[in-house]
Design an enzyme around this catalytic site. Structure first.
Site, short mmCIF file in Angstrom:
data_model
loop_
_atom_site.label_atom_id
_atom_site.label_comp_id
_atom_site.label_asym_id
_atom_site.label_seq_id
_atom_site.Cartn_x
_atom_site.Cartn_y
_atom_site.Cartn_z
N TYR A 65 1.02 -1.09 0.08
CA TYR A 65 0.42 -0.01 0.28
C TYR A 65 0.66 1.62 0.53
CZ TYR A 65 -2.49 3.77 1.61
OH TYR A 65 -3.46 5.21 1.68
N GLU A 79 -3.87 7.45 -3.94
CA GLU A 79 -3.42 6.62 -3.47
C GLU A 79 -2.96 5.24 -4.62
OE1 GLU A 79 -7.00 4.55 -1.73
OE2 GLU A 79 -5.99 4.41 -0.18
#
Ligand code: ADP
Ligand code: MG
Length: 408
Positions: A118, A206
């Protein structure tokens, strides 16, 4: 402003982000053409909506079925996946139960995934800096990682004076347990994300998942970007990425008039001046057991036309079953508000109960304008009184409309 995954990937690629080859498709035929053109043994058909959690989501007409990210081994499978998704409603954790209609697909080459990480960049408001957030637990919602194992989320603030430094990137790479050429690949990914973030005045970048492939390369397999609305004027090229289907029509209309408006799901439309008073008004409506339909701060310098536009947005919102006007006249004068309410009600028709609490500058003139208008208005003394009256009115508990003579 939010954009779609494929748009974010195109932008990020321009800054050096490694992404896979892919094509947009708006019909099953286009999905077949895209799948053929990619010449990959495996392609992935991905629903493009402004919400995450697509893979784990489901379609409203197939609750137990597959989600919005589907593998296809042949062009025929790509066509089937496209038919099942296009014009159908995808429900994910982020869309809420109503879901979103899928109008575009992204057909992308399949990826050989060894690890899913992530990575995101966002502005830490408390710190006043851009912060990198990274985790070894990619692929799943970062909220779940935070809840289950907060220590597995790494945070690294970036000093605005020096920008992102290579040692920060290498340091993070080590903490993510990356080795060999993946370290350099990660540094390049982070550099691309940071450069895109700052150059485009992003609010968030993101990448989830950021994938380590079987051969140690890195690929941004998902990408989300949103931009600071207050800086959009500096990036006219981003405006054409806007997808109005994904935006709240009430907010779009409000933005046209330069209003500070946020659409919500409740039934009580609010027109208030001052962000603090607007927040307090929403709180007190909730305390009385109902939900606000919006946040709206008409501000200090708003014109009569702008306030009338705001009132029309409230009146034309089919969810609104009552309106609460709460104005503490300071810079904004009560008579301007009153004239705007009257003008907008004449245009659109006042078909829901209206509670008005006015105080401050030119309050006498404001009340006079409202009382001479002939509109049915429920006057309120203070904030608590106003909230109780509008909640009672939308519940049909009382009909305390006093008519013109008692206005405000
Ligand atoms: P969302 O976050 O909305 O569910 P993602 O793009 O992250 O959508 O896709 C969900 C999962 O699907 C990813 O974590 C990854 O495992 C898989 N996936 C997505 N794109 C590809 C691809 N091109 N090749 C292989 N797997 C993919
Ligand atoms: Mg994702």
């Amino acid at each position: 402003m939010n954009i779609h995954e494929y748009q974010a990937k195109t932008l990020l690629k321009g800054f050096g982000m490694p992404v896979l080859d892919g094509r947009v498709a708006r019909s099953p035929d286009e999905a077949v053409t895209a799948a053929r053109a990619l010449r990959a043994p495996l392609v992935v058909v991905k629903a493009q909506i402004h919400a995450g959690g697509r893979g784990a989501g489901h379609f409203a007409d197939d609750p137990g079925g597959k989600g919005g990210v589907r593998l296809a081994r042949t062009p025929e499978e790509a066509e089937q996946a496209a038919s099942a998704m296009l014009d159908h409603t995808l429900v994910t954790r982020q869309t809420g139960p109503a879901g979103r209609i899928v109008r575009r697909l992204y057909v992308e080459a399949g990826c050989d995934i060894a690890r899913e990480l992530y990575l995101s960049l966002l502005v830490d408001r408390a710190d006043g800096r851009i912060v990198i957030v990274a985790s070894q637990d990619g692929g799943m919602a970062i909220e779940d990682v935070a809840a289950a194992a907060a220590e597995r989320i790494l945070k690294e603030p970036i000093d605005p004076a020096t920008g992102l430094s290579d040692y920060q990137a290498r340091n993070l790479a080590a903490r993510l347990d990356l080795h060999g050429k993946s370290i350099r690949a990660f540094t390049a990914v982070l550099r691309a994300a940071y450069d895109a973030f700052t150059a485009l005045d992003a609010a968030i970048v993101e990448i989830n998942p950021l994938v380590v492939t079987g051969t140690g390369e890195m690929v941004a397999l998902d990408a989300k970007m949103s931009f600071d609305d207050n800086a959009l004027f500096r990036h006219p090229e981003l405006e054409e990425l806007r997808d109005e289907n994904e935006e709240d029509p009430r907010e779009r209309e409000a933005a046209r008039h330069g209003l500070a408006y946020v659409g919500l799901d409740g039934t009580i439309g609010c027109m208030v001046n001052g962000a603090g008073l607007a927040m307090a008004t929403m709180d007190i409506i909730k305390m009385e057991g109902e939900e606000p339909a919006n946040f709206l701060d008409v501000g200090g310098g708003a014109t009569r036309e702008r306030v009338a536009a705001a009132f029309r947005i409230l009146l034309s919102d089919s969810k609104v079953r009552g309106i609460l006007v709460n104005i503490f006249g300071g810079i904004m004068r009560c008579d301007i508000i009153a004239e705007a309410i009257v003008a907008a009600s004449r245009d659109t028709g006042l078909h829901v109960p209206l509670v008005v609490r006015l105080a401050g500058t030119n309050v006498a003139q404001g009340r006079d304008i409202l009382s001479r208008s002939g509109l049915r208005i429920i006057p309120a003394e203070d904030l608590g009184d106003a909230a109780r009256k509008i909640v009672a009115a939308v519940r049909g508990e009382t009909t305390p409309a006093t008519g013109a003579e008692g206005a405000a």
